[in-house]
Design an enzyme around this catalytic site. Structure first.
Site, PDB file in Angstrom:
ATOM      1  N   THR A 123       0.943  -1.397  -0.002  1.00  0.00           N
ATOM      2  CA  THR A 123       0.025   0.172   0.040  1.00  0.00           C
ATOM      3  C   THR A 123       0.910   1.252  -0.115  1.00  0.00           C
ATOM      4  O   THR A 123       1.721   1.418   1.025  1.00  0.00           O
ATOM      5  CB  THR A 123      -0.866   0.083   1.211  1.00  0.00           C
ATOM      6  OG1 THR A 123      -1.605  -1.343   1.380  1.00  0.00           O
ATOM      7  CG2 THR A 123      -1.822   1.109   1.065  1.00  0.00           C
ATOM      8  N   GLN A 124       0.823   1.901  -1.053  1.00  0.00           N
ATOM      9  CA  GLN A 124       1.806   3.444  -1.136  1.00  0.00           C
ATOM     10  C   GLN A 124       0.883   4.451  -0.637  1.00  0.00           C
ATOM     11  O   GLN A 124       1.470   5.304  -0.346  1.00  0.00           O
ATOM     12  CB  GLN A 124       2.152   3.575  -2.407  1.00  0.00           C
ATOM     13  CG  GLN A 124       3.425   2.249  -2.807  1.00  0.00           C
ATOM     14  CD  GLN A 124       4.666   2.715  -2.373  1.00  0.00           C
ATOM     15  OE1 GLN A 124       4.936   3.836  -2.074  1.00  0.00           O
ATOM     16  NE2 GLN A 124       5.440   1.568  -2.243  1.00  0.00           N
TER      17      GLN A 124
END
Lengths: 247, 259, 249
Positions: free
Chosen positions: B37-38
Site C-alpha cells: 500500500t503506497q
C-alpha cells in the site's frame, strides 16, 4: 496367549475405552518427589521436596519461576518439565509483548495442557511424563492448577502430586476450608506440614536443604524460598503454634 | 515525479509515467515486491477524543473521501470492540474494516473463553499497536491513524496508534488535521476547565469538529460522538452540526440572478 | 465383548474379519465412561445439560467445564476425554472464524458440525493416530433457527430434536421420549434437562457431581450462547430435585 497387548501403544484404545500408555505416563508423575500447592484469597504457594541422588550431588530443582505472576512445581521427568517450563516462559513473554499485560493463569495452563494432549494422539512419540503444579495470581485472584500427562488440567483449592502424595492430600482435605483466610506465613506452614506427611518416618525429615517453597500473590511477585531462607519457616513448623486456628 | 505525498490526492499522481514516455522502463510501472500500500484510496479524516471526569468522549465526522471527492458521506468511523473499548479511525477505510475483522475475531475468542475476565482497553490498544507495527515492518502498512478509548473498572483509557506503529497514551488525542487544529483548542479548554463533565466534553468535541469542518477540506458536518464511561459504551446517531447560515449567501446568489 | 482381541482391534486402520473397526467402538467406550450430556431443542432455542463428575472436593467450581462456547451463536457439550475435546473446540473456533472471514456471516451450525465430523473422521483413517475419545453435542441458532447436532468419534454427524451421550444416555433417552419438542417452552425445557441429568445420575457409582447448564434462545438470550444465569439455574435445579423426590414417594 497374549499379555495385555493394548498397553504398548499411545494410539491404541483398550476395549474398555482407556489408553494405557497415558495412564502409565501418569504413573511416572508418582515416581517424582512430592509437591504441594495451596492458596488463600491473596496468595498461592508451592511447597516441594527436593531429592539428591547422592550425598555428593546437589538437590534437583523442583520449583521454577515462569513469570512474575506464575511459577510451577514439578513431579516426574525433570527434563520434560524443563521443556514445558521453557514453553510457558515463552508464552508469558509473547503475551506480554502483544498485550503488555500478564497472561491469565487459566489461559496459560490451557496452552500447556493442549501441548500435553498433542503428545497423546500420534504414533512415534510419548506423552510427557511429568505433572505440573501451577501457582499464579492474576486479575481473577490466586490460582492453583494441576496438569497431567493426559492433557487434563484441574483448578484446585489445594492439591499434592508425586510420591506418597496421598498422605499430603489427606492432610489438605482435612484443612483446606481454612486456607482461604490464612496469612502467607500460615499458608506456608500448612504446606510444610502437608509435605511432611509424605516423608517416611525413617528419613531425615524436612530441612532447609530439601525444601523449596514458591510464593506468589497480591503485590508479591513469584519468589522461591529455599536453603537458609526456608529455615525460619521450618522453625515455625517445629513450634507448631501459629497454625492452630480457632474456627 | 513525486511518488509520495502526505495528503495524497488520487488521480494526480503520474503512476505510469505518461509524461515521459521515452523509454520502455519509464513506461513500466515500478513495482517493488516489498512495497504494497503506497497510497490510501478512500479516506476518513480526523478523529478527536478527550478524557473527562468519569470517562472518555470521541468524535469523528462521517465522510470518507475518494481523493478530494466527498464520495461516501454517511460512514461510521468508530467501532465497539467488546464491552469496554471503542476505536475511531482516520485514513484508509478498507484497512480499518480489515482491522475491525481481526479485532472482532479476537474479541469473539475472548468472549468464548468466558472465564470472568475480558480484554481491557489497554490490552486491545497494545494488540492494535503490534498489528500496525508488524504490518509496517512488512512494508505493507494499514493506512490508518487510530484512536483507542475505553472505560473499565473505574478507569478511563485513551491512546493513539498510527500507520507506522507509533503509539502513545494521553488525556487528549487527535489525529490528522485535528492534531493541528483541534488539539490546541482542546488543550486550552482542558486547562481552563480541568474537571470537565460529560456535557462539556461533548460540547467541546462538537465545537472542535465544527472548526475542523470550516478548516479541513476533507471533512463534513455530519458527525458522531461516542462515549465510554461507567454506563458502558455509546456511539451516537448521526448529528448534523449547526454551522454558519449559508442561506444568507444563497439569497445573495438568487438576487444576482434577478439582476 | 466376544470378538475382542485376536489382534484385529489394535489400530484404527485395521478391519476385523467381520468388517468392524474396533478402535472406533473402543473410542465410543471412552465417551460412555464419562458423565451424561443431554440436549433438547425447542421452538426458539436449545438447552444443554451436563453431569460433571467431581473427583475431588478440593476442586474449584469452575474447574473442567464441559460446556464451551464456539462462537457467540454456538455452544458445545462434551462427553469423554476433555483434553481431546479441547482440540476439537479449538478447531471449531478456528472453523467458525474462518467462515466469518470468507463469507462475512456466522457459520451455520450444520456446516460447523460437518466440518468437525470430517476432522474426527480423518483420525479414523490412519494407524499412526487414534480417534478422538470424545463426542460433542453442538447447539446453536442460525438462519435456519435452533439447531442441535451430535458429532461422534467415528465422524458421524446427526441432527436431533433431543439427544444424549455418556454414561446415562439410554436412561436419558427414555426420559426424553415423554417430551413434546414442538410444544415445550425454553424455560420448561431447561427444567426438564436439569431433571433428566439429576435422574440419570448414579449415586452409588459416582458420588459427587455438578450440574452444568448452557442455553441459547431467540427470546431469552438474544441468540447468544451462554451458561444459564444463577437464578434460573437454581430454579431449574430446585425443580429437578423436587420432581425426583416426588417420584420416589
Amino acid at each position: 496367549m497374549y499379555r495385555n497387548h493394548y498397553d504398548s501403544d499411545i494410539t491404541t484404545f483398550s476395549p474398555s475405552g482407556r489408553i494405557h500408555q497415558i495412564e502409565y505416563a501418569m504413573e511416572a508423575v508418582k515416581q517424582g518427589g512430592a509437591a504441594v500447592a495451596l492458596k488463600s484469597k491473596k496468595f498461592a504457594i508451592l511447597v516441594s521436596l527436593k531429592r539428591s541422588s547422592s550425598d555428593l550431588g546437589s538437590y534437583q530443582k523442583k520449583v521454577f519461576q515462569v513469570d512474575d505472576h506464575v511459577g510451577i512445581a514439578i513431579s516426574g521427568l525433570t527434563a520434560d518439565a524443563r521443556m514445558l517450563c521453557n514453553y510457558m516462559r515463552n508464552e508469558c513473554s509473547n503475551y506480554d509483548y502483544v498485550y503488555e499485560s500478564k497472561i491469565r493463569i487459566e489461559r496459560l495452563v490451557t496452552k500447556v495442557a493442549d501441548k500435553h494432549q498433542l503428545h497423546t494422539q500420534g504414533y512415534g512419540g510419548r506423552p510427557y511424563g511429568v505433572g505440573l503444579l501451577v501457582a499464579g495470581y492474576d486479575q481473577l485472584g490466586a490460582h492453583i492448577y494441576q496438569t497431567c500427562p493426559s492433557g487434563n488440567f484441574y483448578n484446585y483449592k489445594s492439591i499434592s502430586i508425586g510420591s506418597r502424595s496421598q498422605s499430603a492430600k489427606t492432610y489438605l482435605e482435612k484443612y483446606f476450608e481454612q486456607f482461604e483466610d490464612c496469612s502467607l506465613e500460615q499458608l506456608i506452614v500448612h504446606g510444610l506440614r502437608a509435605l511432611r506427611e509424605t516423608i517416611p518416618n525413617s528419613d531425615t525429615g524436612l530441612n532447609s536443604k530439601n525444601v523449596a517453597i514458591g510464593i506468589v500473590g497480591e503485590n508479591q511477585p513469584f519468589k522461591i524460598i529455599e536453603e537458609e531462607n526456608a529455615q525460619p519457616y521450618l522453625n515455625l513448623l517445629e513450634n507448631e503454634e501459629p497454625v492452630e486456628m480457632q474456627i | 515525479m513525486q511518488q509520495h505525498v502526505s495528503f495524497p490526492v488520487f488521480g494526480q499522481n503520474d503512476y505510469f509515467n505518461y509524461k515521459n514516455p521515452q523509454t520502455l522502463e519509464n513506461r513500466m510501472p515500478v513495482v517493488d515486491a516489498k512495497k504494497k500500500t503506497q497510497d490510501p484510496i478512500v479516506t476518513g479524516t480526523s478523529v478527536i477524543a478527550i478524557k473527562y471526569n468519569g470517562g472518555v468522549v470521541m468524535g469523528t465526522d462521517m465522510l470518507c473521501s475518494y481523493g478530494s471527492l466527498a464520495r461516501f458521506n454517511s460512514i461510521q468511523r468508530m467501532e465497539k470492540f467488546g464491552s469496554y473499548t471503542i476505536i475511531g479511525a482516520g485514513g484508509e477505510l478498507s484497512d480499518f474494516q480489515s482491522l475491525s475483522n481481526t479485532l472482532n475475531d479476537l474479541v469473539t475468542l475472548d468472549h468464548c473463553i468466558d472465564d470472568g475476565s475480558k480484554l481491557s482497553p489497554s490490552e486491545i490498544y497494545n494488540y492494535v499497536a503490534r498489528v500496525m507495527y508488524n504490518h509496517r515492518n512488512k512494508g505493507d502498512p494499514l493506512w490508518n491513524s487510530l484512536v483507542v478509548m475505553g472505560y473499565q473498572n473505574g478507569s478511563s483509557f485513551l491512546g493513539k496508534v498510527d500507520l507506522v506503529g507509533t503509539c502513545f497514551k494521553d488525556d487528549i488525542v487527535c489525529t490528522g488535521y485535528g492534531a493541528h487544529i483541534a488539539l490546541p483548542l482542546m488543550r486550552k479548554a482542558a486547562l481552563d476547565n480541568p474537571n470537565m463533565n460529560l456535557e462539556q466534553a461533548k460540547k467541546l468535541i462538537e465545537d472542535c469538529l465544527r472548526v475542523l469542518f470550516y478548516r479541513d477540506a476533507r471533512s463534513s458536518k455530519k458527525i458522531q460522538i461516542s462515549v465510554a464511561n461507567e454506563n458502558g459504551l455509546e456511539i451516537s446517531e448521526p448529528i448534523e452540526l449547526d454551522t454558519y447560515m449559508w442561506q444568507s449567501g444563497e439569497a445573495a446568489v438568487k438576487s444576482f440572478s434577478q439582476v | 465383548m466376544t470378538s475382542v482381541g485376536s489382534g484385529y482391534d489394535l489400530y484404527v486402520s485395521t478391519y476385523s474379519p467381520d468388517g468392524k473397526i474396533f478402535q472406533i467402538d473402543y473410542a465410543n467406550k471412552a465417551v460412555e465412561n464419562s458423565g451424561t450430556c443431554v440436549a433438547i431443542r425447542t421452538k426458539d432455542g436449545v438447552i444443554l445439560g451436563v453431569e460433571k463428575l467431581v473427583p475431588s472436593k478440593m476442586l474449584e467450581k469452575s474447574s473442567n467445564r464441559r460446556i464451551h462456547h464456539i462462537d457467540t451463536h454456538i455452544g458445545v457439550g462434551i462427553s469423554g476425554f476433555l483434553a481431546d475435546a479441547r482440540q476439537l473446540i479449538t478447531r471449531a473456533r478456528d472453523e467458525a472464524k474462518q467462515y466469518r472471514q470468507v463469507y462475512g456471516q456466522p457459520i451455520p451450525i450444520k456446516v460447523l458440525s460437518q466440518r468437525i465430523a470430517s476432522y474426527n473422521h480423518v483420525y479414523t483413517l490412519y494407524g499412526s493416530v487414534r480417534p478422538f475419545g470424545c463426542s460433542l453435542i453442538i447447539t446453536g441458532i442460525d438462519q435456519y433457527g435452533p439447531q442441535l447436532y451430535m458429532v461422534e468419534p467415528s465422524g458421524s454427524c446427526i441432527g436431533y430434536f433431543g439427544t444424549s451421550m455418556g454414561k446415562g444416555k439410554q436412561a436419558a433417552k427414555n426420559e426424553m421420549e415423554k417430551i413434546k419438542f414442538t410444544e415445550i417452552s425454553t424455560r420448561d425445557a431447561l427444567k426438564e434437562v436439569a431433571r433428566i441429568i439429576h435422574t440419570v445420575h448414579d449415586e452409588v457409582k459416582d458420588k459427587d457431581f455438578e450440574l452444568e447448564l448452557g442455553w441459547i434462545s431467540m427470546t431469552e438470550t438474544n441468540s447468544v450462547h451462554q451458561l444459564v444465569p444463577q437464578n434460573l439455574f437454581e430454579e431449574a435445579e430446585a425443580f429437578a430435585k423436587a420432581a425426583i423426590e416426588e417420584a420416589n414417594q
